[in-house]
Scaffold this active site. Structure first.
Site, mmCIF file in Angstrom:
data_model
loop_
_atom_site.group_PDB
_atom_site.id
_atom_site.type_symbol
_atom_site.label_atom_id
_atom_site.label_comp_id
_atom_site.label_asym_id
_atom_site.label_seq_id
_atom_site.Cartn_x
_atom_site.Cartn_y
_atom_site.Cartn_z
ATOM 1 N N SER A 23 38.546 19.899 54.627
ATOM 2 C CA SER A 23 37.195 19.784 55.200
ATOM 3 C C SER A 23 36.853 18.385 55.718
ATOM 4 O O SER A 23 36.176 18.273 56.748
ATOM 5 C CB SER A 23 36.150 20.252 54.181
ATOM 6 N N LYS A 72 30.991 28.843 43.809
ATOM 7 C CA LYS A 72 30.252 29.484 44.905
ATOM 8 C C LYS A 72 29.171 30.450 44.415
ATOM 9 O O LYS A 72 28.216 30.717 45.131
ATOM 10 C CB LYS A 72 31.216 30.229 45.840
ATOM 11 N N GLY A 132 42.889 43.778 49.036
ATOM 12 C CA GLY A 132 42.477 42.842 47.990
ATOM 13 C C GLY A 132 41.094 43.164 47.465
ATOM 14 O O GLY A 132 40.307 43.875 48.117
ATOM 15 N N ALA A 133 40.802 42.662 46.269
ATOM 16 C CA ALA A 133 39.462 42.838 45.694
ATOM 17 C C ALA A 133 39.099 41.604 44.866
ATOM 18 O O ALA A 133 38.435 41.700 43.840
ATOM 19 C CB ALA A 133 39.402 44.113 44.850
ATOM 20 N N GLY A 134 39.542 40.438 45.342
ATOM 21 C CA GLY A 134 39.142 39.169 44.726
ATOM 22 C C GLY A 134 37.888 38.656 45.415
ATOM 23 O O GLY A 134 37.208 39.406 46.139
ATOM 24 N N GLY A 135 37.589 37.378 45.234
ATOM 25 C CA GLY A 135 36.376 36.795 45.805
ATOM 26 C C GLY A 135 36.334 36.902 47.319
ATOM 27 O O GLY A 135 35.288 37.247 47.889
ATOM 28 N N ALA A 136 37.447 36.629 47.988
ATOM 29 C CA ALA A 136 37.461 36.659 49.455
ATOM 30 C C ALA A 136 37.295 38.092 49.962
ATOM 31 O O ALA A 136 36.499 38.346 50.873
ATOM 32 C CB ALA A 136 38.757 36.049 49.972
HETATM 33 P P1 NAP Z 1 41.439 35.925 44.101
HETATM 34 O O1 NAP Z 1 39.985 36.082 43.796
HETATM 35 O O2 NAP Z 1 42.330 35.271 43.112
HETATM 36 O O3 NAP Z 1 42.018 37.417 44.430
HETATM 37 C C1 NAP Z 1 43.384 37.632 44.577
HETATM 38 C C2 NAP Z 1 43.652 39.038 45.117
HETATM 39 O O4 NAP Z 1 45.065 39.152 45.377
HETATM 40 C C3 NAP Z 1 43.290 40.173 44.162
HETATM 41 O O5 NAP Z 1 42.888 41.292 44.912
HETATM 42 C C4 NAP Z 1 44.642 40.446 43.475
HETATM 43 O O6 NAP Z 1 44.793 41.780 43.012
HETATM 44 C C5 NAP Z 1 45.584 40.252 44.634
HETATM 45 N N1 NAP Z 1 46.932 39.929 44.168
HETATM 46 C C6 NAP Z 1 47.360 38.758 43.629
HETATM 47 N N2 NAP Z 1 48.673 38.832 43.326
HETATM 48 C C7 NAP Z 1 49.070 40.095 43.654
HETATM 49 C C8 NAP Z 1 50.309 40.800 43.596
HETATM 50 N N3 NAP Z 1 51.414 40.203 43.115
HETATM 51 N N4 NAP Z 1 50.351 42.058 44.046
HETATM 52 C C9 NAP Z 1 49.252 42.676 44.538
HETATM 53 N N5 NAP Z 1 48.049 42.071 44.636
HETATM 54 C C10 NAP Z 1 47.954 40.797 44.189
HETATM 55 O O7 NAP Z 1 41.631 35.110 45.452
HETATM 56 P P2 NAP Z 1 40.588 34.914 46.655
HETATM 57 O O8 NAP Z 1 39.722 33.741 46.377
HETATM 58 O O9 NAP Z 1 39.954 36.226 46.926
HETATM 59 O O10 NAP Z 1 41.549 34.465 47.872
HETATM 60 C C11 NAP Z 1 42.486 35.383 48.454
HETATM 61 C C12 NAP Z 1 43.231 34.710 49.608
HETATM 62 O O11 NAP Z 1 42.336 34.394 50.671
HETATM 63 C C13 NAP Z 1 43.882 33.387 49.192
HETATM 64 O O12 NAP Z 1 45.225 33.414 49.598
HETATM 65 C C14 NAP Z 1 43.145 32.308 49.950
HETATM 66 O O13 NAP Z 1 44.042 31.310 50.405
HETATM 67 C C15 NAP Z 1 42.590 33.091 51.153
HETATM 68 N N6 NAP Z 1 41.328 32.496 51.643
HETATM 69 C C16 NAP Z 1 41.312 31.920 52.879
HETATM 70 C C17 NAP Z 1 40.150 31.350 53.375
HETATM 71 C C18 NAP Z 1 40.137 30.727 54.759
HETATM 72 O O14 NAP Z 1 39.234 29.916 55.070
HETATM 73 N N7 NAP Z 1 41.048 31.058 55.628
HETATM 74 C C19 NAP Z 1 38.976 31.358 52.599
HETATM 75 C C20 NAP Z 1 39.018 31.973 51.343
HETATM 76 C C21 NAP Z 1 40.205 32.524 50.865
HETATM 77 P P3 NAP Z 1 44.317 42.203 41.507
HETATM 78 O O15 NAP Z 1 42.827 42.342 41.602
HETATM 79 O O16 NAP Z 1 44.998 43.480 41.267
HETATM 80 O O17 NAP Z 1 44.746 41.091 40.592
#
Ligand code: NAP
Length: 293
Positions: A23, A72, A132-136
């Site tokens: 940033s 956040k 996916g179902a994490g924060g993003a």
């Molecule tokens: P998070 O909350 O940790 O969520 C991770 C997600 O990935 C969950 O849905 C998890 O599934 C899944 N996952 C992790 N390992 C896995 C595996 N081995 N097999 C299957 N599913 C798996 O992460 P987040 O904050 O949402 O971020 C996700 C991605 O978005 C990151 O890579 C980040 O770099 C990217 N991002 C990019 C930006 C940008 O500005 N471009 C902004 C935000 C985020 P489970 O629920 O089953 O564990």
């Protein structure tokens, strides 16, 4: 910004960790291009110190802040006001100084929307697959429903997390468009049409560049456009498989760019030109290539 002096305004990032952030490159470049007397710095904030950090920033006349992981959600309780979409998502990444306190926005999602729009990708009326179902993924699903997508298949390894988000988003947006599924159930998605797929898991992130959350080519044949939120590597396995099946594919660096551009616009009351945004994008790419991220 030529020299720090008595008029210099300060913006920054709070989070933990913040040391990897790109940033400062976005905001300090925009300040230089626009001739603004403004400096942007990262602040590492320890657990339990978010309220003090926000109140202290306000007391110090700090113009605006970005907020990153893990604050956040927590930061919302420290604000005077929250923008409607950010409030629904329950995540704020940008604080804008107003009379009596900061107002919170989610420029991550505003940025993703602008980044997609710049590539001609629409959400309105679209059939979309979110991985996916994490924060993003949660925020992306909100954005899709908010922008009136016709259908959102929300696929996750852990079904319960997808179910919870689907229920929340459908309720908050007064829709039934979000349908949760287990990732390995992707074969149930109708194959008689093509979809926009948004990859919002952490699978495929550097250094595990040969991983993709779905490897089955039958899935990629259903995709007209694949958008990976990951930007390192510049071509993820998900993007490669999408292209191999004939679709267009994009990485998430423009999302990062535009979340910063929109925050900068909110702080300074300006519109950043596309030329200036592209100059900043060049800086981000240089930083990526040099490994400064
Ligand atoms: P998070 O909350 O940790 O969520 C991770 C997600 O990935 C969950 O849905 C998890 O599934 C899944 N996952 C992790 N390992 C896995 C595996 N081995 N097999 C299957 N599913 C798996 O992460 P987040 O904050 O949402 O971020 C996700 C991605 O978005 C990151 O890579 C980040 O770099 C990217 N991002 C990019 C930006 C940008 O500005 N471009 C902004 C935000 C985020 P489970 O629920 O089953 O564990």
């Amino acid at each position: 910004m030529k020299q720090i002096d008595g008029h210099t305004r300060l913006c920054g990032l709070i989070g933990n960790p913040v040391e990897h952030t790109m940033s400062p490159a976005i905001h300090n470049t925009l300040a230089r291009i626009n001739g603004h007397n403004l400096v942007y710095v990262p602040f590492h904030v320890e657990t339990g110190q978010v309220r003090k950090a926000v109140e202290g920033a306000y007391a110090l006349n700090i113009l605006g802040l970005n907020v990153t992981v893990p604050y956040k959600g927590e930061v919302i309780g420290c604000l005077k006001e929250t923008d409607e979409m950010a409030g629904k998502i329950g995540a704020v990444n940008t604080l804008v100084r107003t009379e009596g306190g900061y107002k919170g926005y989610n420029t991550d999602m505003m940025g993703l929307y602008r980044a997609m729009g710049s590539e001609g990708i629409r959400l309105e009326g679209e059939e979309i697959i979110v991985l996916g179902a994490g924060g993003a993924a949660r925020a992306v699903t909100f954005l899709c429903a908010w922008k009136k997508a016709a259908k959102v298949y929300l696929l996750n390894r852990t079904l319960e997390k997808a179910e919870k988000i689907a229920e929340e988003v459908n309720r908050a947006c007064g829709t039934a468009c979000v349908e949760p599924m287990r990732t390995d159930g992707h074969g149930k998605i109708p194959a008689d049409r093509q979809y926009l797929a948004i990859q919002a898991t952490s699978v495929g992130l550097y250094p595990k560049v040969e991983d993709a959350v779905i490897q089955d080519m039958a899935f990629y044949e259903k995709i007209h456009t694949g958008y990976d939120l990951i930007y390192k590597p510049a071509e993820t396995k998900f993007m490669r498989l999408t292209r191999q099946a004939g679709g267009r594919a994009f990485h998430g660096l423009k999302m990062l760019l535009y979340q910063g551009v929109i925050a900068y616009e909110l702080w300074n009351g300006i519109t950043v030109t596309e030329d200036d945004a592209l100059t900043v994008y060049g800086k981000l790419r240089e930083g990526m290539e040099a490994g400064h991220n």
